[in-house]
Design an enzyme around this catalytic site. Structure first.
Site, PDB file in Angstrom:
ATOM      1  N   LYS A  55     -48.632  52.825   8.141  1.00  0.00           N
ATOM      2  CA  LYS A  55     -49.013  53.379   9.451  1.00  0.00           C
ATOM      3  C   LYS A  55     -48.277  54.692   9.709  1.00  0.00           C
ATOM      4  CE  LYS A  55     -50.175  48.915  11.408  1.00  0.00           C
ATOM      5  NZ  LYS A  55     -49.693  47.675  12.016  1.00  0.00           N
ATOM      6  N   ASP A  95     -52.880  48.698  20.239  1.00  0.00           N
ATOM      7  CA  ASP A  95     -53.403  47.510  19.556  1.00  0.00           C
ATOM      8  C   ASP A  95     -54.449  46.799  20.426  1.00  0.00           C
ATOM      9  OD1 ASP A  95     -52.740  46.895  16.964  1.00  0.00           O
ATOM     10  OD2 ASP A  95     -50.837  45.916  17.450  1.00  0.00           O
ATOM     11  N   GLN A 149     -45.175  45.493  15.796  1.00  0.00           N
ATOM     12  CA  GLN A 149     -45.733  44.816  14.622  1.00  0.00           C
ATOM     13  C   GLN A 149     -45.587  43.301  14.762  1.00  0.00           C
ATOM     14  OE1 GLN A 149     -47.335  46.399  11.942  1.00  0.00           O
ATOM     15  NE2 GLN A 149     -47.831  44.298  11.347  1.00  0.00           N
TER      16      GLN A 149
END
Ligand code: NAD
Length: 296
Positions: free
Chosen positions: A54, A121, A98
């Site tokens: 990422k 997200d 994460q």
């Protein structure tokens, strides 16, 4: 029929190029550089690989990447304090924590402490609610990537019968909402669904998000249907490690009209959509028009 292969790797490269173009424009015309903060707690090897990837792709499209690596025993208080700091940092437009988090941390609490406008997200309950009511939201990256590929392949999805296999909060449910938003007739199938083969056989669009290697055989697929395989399963075959999806690719490709491979299908689209979401969040934060074709 031999299915057309939907090349997620090539499509993701196209999305990243579009994002990079828009980022360059933002810098030149507005003096703004989008920034993405990624928070990793602990040393889960798979999470470390994702976070590295990422960070690398964020920098490649011209954005700022801020990585925060915390010890596995970090307290909830310290993690929430960091998120608070990132929430109020104007250089940070997207925040991603994460998952999974170490067991002593409350995932829901942590995710819901992110500013919804920076929740790239799309897991914050506000964004889930906005998506569910058809309002502007941040959309989870994997289902957004699936939707983009379906739109690219079909143009309009209106009136199509779609079956989503799997009802998770991160893939199945938001995928179903997005398909509904594009006027599909949507069925969500799951582990308790009666006669799954029959349900899948009715679908013009099948999205498989289960996590069971090759569980959908070709004879469940309607002739000409579009198959989006979200599953990523590591198996051992002929003494070698292999990645396979939730769909038995070889037999499904004989009946489907189009199909995503694993690897090289949905996977690469997820990070591309994370970058797209960060750009969208940055444009919204600055009152600028959203990038076209990169949102739901
Ligand atoms: P999950 O475990 O949270 O959910 C799986 C779902 O499958 C559940 O809702 C369950 O009801 C359903 N299910 C289980 N067994 C079933 C059965 N026999 N028949 C029908 N449904 C069944 O998983 P998830 O997080 O949604 O991920 C699903 C898969 O997608 C995994 O392989 C994961 O690795 C992959 N994934 C890929 C990406 C990507 O970037 N490509 C992103 C997220 C998840």
């Amino acid at each position: 029929m031999v299915a057309q292969v939907i090349d997620g790797k090539a499509f993701a490269a196209k999305v990243r190029a579009q994002v990079a173009d828009q980022v360059a424009k933002l810098k030149e015309e507005n003096g703004i550089t989008p920034g993405l903060a990624v928070v990793l707690v602990g040393e889960d090897p798979a999470s470390q690989v994702y976070v590295r990837s990422k960070g690398k792709q964020t920098v490649e499209v011209g954005m700022n990447s801020y990585e925060h690596k915390l010890e596995a025993n970090t307290s909830e208080e310290d993690l929430l304090a960091l998120i608070d700091k990132l929430n109020s940092d104007p250089a940070v437009h997207g925040i991603l924590v994460q998952l999974p988090l170490p067991k002593h941390l409350n995932e829901d609490l942590v995710i819901n402490s992110i500013d919804p406008a920076k929740d790239v997200d799309g897991f914050h309950i506000s964004n889930v609610g906005l998506l569910g009511t058809g309002q502007k939201s941040m959309v989870p990256c994997t289902p957004l990537g699936c939707l983009m590929m379906l739109r690219e392949h079909h143009g309009s999805l209106s009136g199509m019968d779609a079956v989503v296999i799997g009802r998770s909060n991160i893939v199945g449910k938001p995928m179903a909402q997005l398909l509904l938003g594009d006027s599909c007739t949507v069925t969500i199938a799951h582990s308790r669904t009666k006669d799954l083969p029959d349900v899948v056989r009715r679908a013009d669009i099948v999205v498989a998000a289960v996590g069971r290697p090759e569980m959908v055989p070709g004879d469940w697929i309607k002739e000409g249907a579009t198959v989006i395989d979200v599953g990523i399963n590591r198996i051992e075959r002929d003494g070698k490690n292999k990645l396979v999806g939730d769909v038995d690719y070889a037999s499904a490709a004989e009946r489907a009209g189009a199909i995503t491979p694993v690897p090289g299908g949905v996977g690469p689209m997820t990070i591309a959509c994370l970058l797209a979401n960060t750009l969208t969040a940055c444009c919204r934060a600055n009152g600028l028009p959203e990038p076209e074709g990169l949102t739901a």
